[in-house]
Design a protein around this motif. Sequence first.
Motif, mmCIF file in Angstrom:
data_model
loop_
_atom_site.group_PDB
_atom_site.id
_atom_site.type_symbol
_atom_site.label_atom_id
_atom_site.label_comp_id
_atom_site.label_asym_id
_atom_site.label_seq_id
_atom_site.Cartn_x
_atom_site.Cartn_y
_atom_site.Cartn_z
ATOM 1 N N ARG A 134 44.392 40.007 30.728
ATOM 2 C CA ARG A 134 45.811 39.302 30.602
ATOM 3 C C ARG A 134 46.832 40.099 31.512
ATOM 4 O O ARG A 134 47.457 38.952 32.182
ATOM 5 C CB ARG A 134 46.214 39.896 29.270
ATOM 6 N N ASP A 135 46.779 41.059 31.988
ATOM 7 C CA ASP A 135 47.872 41.649 32.829
ATOM 8 C C ASP A 135 47.235 41.342 34.275
ATOM 9 O O ASP A 135 48.309 40.980 35.166
ATOM 10 C CB ASP A 135 47.864 43.221 32.678
ATOM 11 N N LEU A 136 46.011 41.316 34.540
ATOM 12 C CA LEU A 136 46.131 40.615 36.130
ATOM 13 C C LEU A 136 46.312 39.136 36.028
ATOM 14 O O LEU A 136 46.592 38.685 37.149
ATOM 15 C CB LEU A 136 44.299 40.892 36.120
ATOM 16 N N GLN A 137 45.945 38.294 35.107
ATOM 17 C CA GLN A 137 46.170 36.999 35.169
ATOM 18 C C GLN A 137 47.507 36.795 35.256
ATOM 19 O O GLN A 137 48.132 35.965 36.058
ATOM 20 C CB GLN A 137 45.528 36.339 34.038
ATOM 21 N N TYR A 138 48.540 37.379 34.706
ATOM 22 C CA TYR A 138 49.824 37.629 34.618
ATOM 23 C C TYR A 138 50.437 37.866 36.260
ATOM 24 O O TYR A 138 51.174 36.925 36.632
ATOM 25 C CB TYR A 138 50.352 38.446 33.474
ATOM 26 N N ALA A 139 49.721 38.740 36.572
ATOM 27 C CA ALA A 139 50.321 39.383 37.990
ATOM 28 C C ALA A 139 49.937 38.096 38.929
ATOM 29 O O ALA A 139 50.786 37.871 40.077
ATOM 30 C CB ALA A 139 49.386 40.696 38.460
ATOM 31 N N ILE A 140 48.839 37.517 39.007
ATOM 32 C CA ILE A 140 48.418 36.619 39.922
ATOM 33 C C ILE A 140 49.169 35.494 39.619
ATOM 34 O O ILE A 140 49.774 34.715 40.626
ATOM 35 C CB ILE A 140 47.017 36.273 39.469
ATOM 36 N N ARG A 141 49.235 34.822 38.359
ATOM 37 C CA ARG A 141 50.051 33.487 38.248
ATOM 38 C C ARG A 141 51.602 33.684 38.317
ATOM 39 O O ARG A 141 52.087 32.527 39.022
ATOM 40 C CB ARG A 141 49.847 33.004 36.643
ATOM 41 N N ASN B 19 38.007 37.917 44.894
ATOM 42 C CA ASN B 19 37.236 38.891 44.289
ATOM 43 C C ASN B 19 38.069 39.476 43.123
ATOM 44 O O ASN B 19 38.015 40.604 42.901
ATOM 45 C CB ASN B 19 37.555 39.768 45.390
ATOM 46 N N TYR B 20 38.268 38.540 42.223
ATOM 47 C CA TYR B 20 38.903 38.982 40.981
ATOM 48 C C TYR B 20 38.151 39.888 40.151
ATOM 49 O O TYR B 20 38.535 40.814 39.951
ATOM 50 C CB TYR B 20 38.885 37.552 39.867
ATOM 51 N N ASP B 21 36.872 39.815 40.021
ATOM 52 C CA ASP B 21 35.779 40.835 39.250
ATOM 53 C C ASP B 21 35.706 41.902 40.058
ATOM 54 O O ASP B 21 35.649 43.081 39.543
ATOM 55 C CB ASP B 21 34.439 40.052 38.960
ATOM 56 N N GLU B 22 35.549 42.012 41.354
ATOM 57 C CA GLU B 22 35.599 43.470 42.034
ATOM 58 C C GLU B 22 36.785 44.324 41.768
ATOM 59 O O GLU B 22 36.753 45.405 41.525
ATOM 60 C CB GLU B 22 35.485 43.110 43.467
ATOM 61 N N VAL B 23 38.279 43.507 41.780
ATOM 62 C CA VAL B 23 39.223 44.336 41.513
ATOM 63 C C VAL B 23 39.124 44.750 40.277
ATOM 64 O O VAL B 23 39.703 45.729 40.046
ATOM 65 C CB VAL B 23 40.405 43.235 42.117
ATOM 66 N N LYS B 24 38.969 44.111 39.289
ATOM 67 C CA LYS B 24 39.106 44.184 37.954
ATOM 68 C C LYS B 24 38.127 45.427 37.739
ATOM 69 O O LYS B 24 38.488 46.495 36.886
ATOM 70 C CB LYS B 24 38.774 43.069 36.902
#
Length: 103
Positions: A73-80, A92-97
């Motif tokens: 949730r937090d990563l998607q908020y930061a991106i969007r 590289n979303y999965d790698e960063v996560k």
Amino acid sequence: MLLMVQSYKANVICPNKHQSDAEKFYKNHLLESETYIGGHVECLESGVFRSDIPCSFTLEPSAFEQLINNLDRDLQYAIRVEGKMDLDSVSNYDEVKTSIMEK
């Protein structure tokens, strides 16, 4: 200096001195500004934290679990919202996560 130049161009001998507003009170307390009236700030721990001063922090395992559970949730908020990007444009979303979860 810029104010003096502009006053000269406007044929003003000297700009008027700034007149501050009259003092304002709220519930018998002097207000420094009217922006925030009755704000509340909670301080969990006060002090100066530096790397050269020894300090021990209490780490709560349940807080880490909550952070991990809300990571998507937090990563998607930061991106969007903060990054103003589309989620599909991140390669590289999965790698960063995974790297964040490991830390």
